[in-house]
Design an enzyme around this catalytic site. Structure first.
Site, short mmCIF file in Angstrom:
data_model
loop_
_atom_site.label_atom_id
_atom_site.label_comp_id
_atom_site.label_asym_id
_atom_site.label_seq_id
_atom_site.Cartn_x
_atom_site.Cartn_y
_atom_site.Cartn_z
N PRO A 2 9.08 4.51 -0.93
CA PRO A 2 8.05 5.14 -0.09
C PRO A 2 6.66 4.68 -0.53
CG PRO A 2 9.61 6.76 -0.94
CD PRO A 2 9.87 5.49 -1.67
N GLU A 3 5.89 4.18 0.40
CA GLU A 3 4.52 3.76 0.09
C GLU A 3 3.55 4.73 0.75
OE1 GLU A 3 3.37 -0.17 -0.30
OE2 GLU A 3 5.38 -1.01 -0.40
#
Ligand code: ZN
Length: 268
Positions: A2-3
């Site tokens: 997840p960014e």
């Protein structure tokens, strides 16, 4: 992994079910993730009302009316599930709201984290105090000053969370492509003129990803289980050997132990 866009999407998803709601029950189903969970997590959250949700870099911040903020990081594989049909082995924290919603923090690889920090002290909390500005607050002049004298490659400097917070590999590759900057160029040699292309490119790539609900790399699903669609639009990331829009070929190199994708023909 997840960014920033996935974390922003997650926070917006959680806001719909948590903001203004009272937390009726908290169950920590194991004592640790990447590090130990606060031992008094349940005691401090149970009965509290959520007063705001926000994001700083890749940290999600859930503030309560008791002056506490629950700080979550999704690590490599974390996601919040909303009203899951059943609870599985990787659902490590459960939160039930008084109005009947259940949240489960699911993290198979357990590189994520959960901390409780006094809301008044969030900015001074060491992991947040060490961060550079948010990409959306960054200006080309500010970035130029931050890169002054830095001989490392621009790609690596953009991944340095102390230079600018929350940028991950995918978005750095895509932004450098849009700005026409070679990822190997020494950071100090990137001109202000080029940074005037790069900063808006970073912001545009992130905004598009947020609008698409985050990218859809294998581990990630949004809080309500929806996969994002941004990965379908990558220009260079993950496209080694494929044609660039300019007619060149996308190349992969390794920088700092991680893959960089770029087009040698249009990134100088
Ligand atoms: Zn090209």
């Amino acid at each position: 992994m997840p960014e920033l866009p996935e974390v922003e999407t997650t926070v917006r998803g959680l806001e719909r079910v948590l903001l203004g709601r009272r937390i009726a029950r908290v169950e920590a189903r194991r004592p640790d993730l990447r590090r130990a969970l606060p031992p008094d997590l349940g005691q401090r959250l149970t009965g509290a009302t959520v007063t705001s949700l926000s994001r700083r870099a890749k940290y999600g911040l859930i503030a309560t009316d008791r002056g506490d903020t629950l700080v979550f990081h999704l690590g490599m594989s974390g996601r919040w599930r909303i009203d899951p049909a059943e609870i599985g082995a990787h659902d490590h924290l459960l939160i039930d709201t008084a109005d009947g919603c259940r949240l489960a923090l699911n993290d198979p690889r357990r590189f994520g984290s959960l901390d409780l920090v006094a809301t008044a002290e969030i900015a001074a909390w060491p992991l947040i105090a060490a961060l550079g500005p948010e990409p959306f607050d960054l200006t080309p002049r500010d970035l130029k000053a931050r890169l002054a004298g830095r001989t490392a490659a621009i790609k690596l400097m953009l991944l340095d969370q102390g230079i600018v917070a929350g940028l991950g590999n995918i978005y750095v590759c895509e932004a450098l492509y849009r700005a026409g900057i070679n990822p190997r160029r020494a950071a100090r040699k990137v001109s202000l003129e080029r940074l005037r292309r790069l900063v808006p490119a970073i912001q545009a790539v992130l905004e598009e990803a947020i609008a698409a609900g985050g990218s859809s790399l294998r581990d990630f699903a949004g809080p309500d289980g929806e996969l994002g669609y941004f990965s379908k639009t990558f220009a260079v990331y993950g496209r080694e050997g494929e044609p660039c829009a300019c007619g060149g070929t996308v190349k992969r190199i390794v920088q700092g132990g991680r893959s960089t994708f770029y087009c040698p023909a249009c990134q100088r």
